[in-house]
Motif scaffolding. Structure first.
Motif, PDB file in Angstrom:
ATOM      1  N   ASP A  70      16.850   6.686   3.369  1.00  0.00           N
ATOM      2  CA  ASP A  70      16.465   5.345   2.960  1.00  0.00           C
ATOM      3  C   ASP A  70      17.341   4.880   1.811  1.00  0.00           C
ATOM      4  O   ASP A  70      17.901   5.688   1.075  1.00  0.00           O
ATOM      5  CB  ASP A  70      14.999   5.338   2.531  1.00  0.00           C
ATOM      6  N   GLY A  72      17.635   2.546  -1.750  1.00  0.00           N
ATOM      7  CA  GLY A  72      16.801   2.028  -2.830  1.00  0.00           C
ATOM      8  C   GLY A  72      17.604   1.953  -4.108  1.00  0.00           C
ATOM      9  O   GLY A  72      18.836   1.990  -4.098  1.00  0.00           O
ATOM     10  N   SER A 104       8.026   4.705  -7.242  1.00  0.00           N
ATOM     11  CA  SER A 104       7.373   3.393  -7.241  1.00  0.00           C
ATOM     12  C   SER A 104       6.223   3.390  -6.236  1.00  0.00           C
ATOM     13  O   SER A 104       6.025   4.340  -5.475  1.00  0.00           O
ATOM     14  CB  SER A 104       8.385   2.306  -6.893  1.00  0.00           C
ATOM     15  N   SER A 151      12.646   0.167 -10.486  1.00  0.00           N
ATOM     16  CA  SER A 151      13.467   0.710  -9.400  1.00  0.00           C
ATOM     17  C   SER A 151      12.578   1.433  -8.396  1.00  0.00           C
ATOM     18  O   SER A 151      11.401   1.657  -8.638  1.00  0.00           O
ATOM     19  CB  SER A 151      14.520   1.676  -9.965  1.00  0.00           C
ATOM     20  N   THR A 152      13.170   1.826  -7.287  1.00  0.00           N
ATOM     21  CA  THR A 152      12.451   2.593  -6.282  1.00  0.00           C
ATOM     22  C   THR A 152      12.060   3.957  -6.837  1.00  0.00           C
ATOM     23  O   THR A 152      10.949   4.427  -6.633  1.00  0.00           O
ATOM     24  CB  THR A 152      13.335   2.793  -5.022  1.00  0.00           C
TER      25      THR A 152
END
Length: 177
Positions: A70, A72, A104, A151-152
């Motif tokens: 993923d 981010g 997060s 942030s992620t």
């Protein structure tokens, strides 16, 4: 003597993968004539083709480990690290070399993220902060302490320093569990 001729117009791709239009003529005497921007190349030897194919396959096998991850963002956060939402004030909760993160809301998943391991790689950021494709494996020990989270993934200063030269900037990352 006039020969019978069948013409077929077709699209082909040239060596630069550009579409070109060629005319292929089949003459009754079984002669093949091709009109168009055709270039001839020697066929590569079987050994070099196999070697090239193995090199390409090897590259994809090693580099695609994180490609399926993923995307981010990440920031660094510093001490005090305790208490955490996952393990409270237990001093044994932190992995060796303090490579851990707070996540997060999107990754927190109601607390089930606690203890998860992620492999993170820096992709980009202001002033080229990434350390040449370096990755770091981190453990989730906390939920992001700021709301909304900047942030992620908020990384411990040691984890962040493993992949970035710039400790005070937000970076774009790729991560996989």
């Amino acid at each position: 003597m006039k020969e019978l001729m069948n013409k077929k117009r077709t699209w082909r791709r040239d060596s630069h993968n550009m579409l070109i239009f060629v005319t292929i003529s089949f003459i009754a005497s079984k002669t093949l004539k091709i009109k168009g921007p055709i270039k001839t190349m020697a066929a590569p030897s079987t050994t070099s083709s196999k070697t090239l194919m193995l090199m390409v396959l090897s590259f994809f096998c090693t580099e695609l480990r994180l490609v399926s991850g993923d995307l981010g963002t990440a920031t660094a956060y510093g001490p005090p690290y305790m208490p955490t939402k996952c393990f409270g004030s237990r001093p044994d909760q932190f992995p060796p070399m303090y490579l851990f993160v707070a996540v997060s809301e999107g990754l927190w998943d109601g607390g089930s993220a606690c203890g998860r391991l992620y492999k993170i790689r820096c992709l980009s950021g202001p002033n080229m902060p990434c350390k040449g494709g370096a990755t770091v494996e981190v453990k989730v020990v906390d939920h992001c302490r700021q709301s909304p989270c900047p942030s992620t993934i908020a990384m411990s200063t040691d984890a962040f320093a493993a992949i970035s030269h710039s400790p005070s900037t937000q970076i774009n990352i790729e991560f996989i569990q």
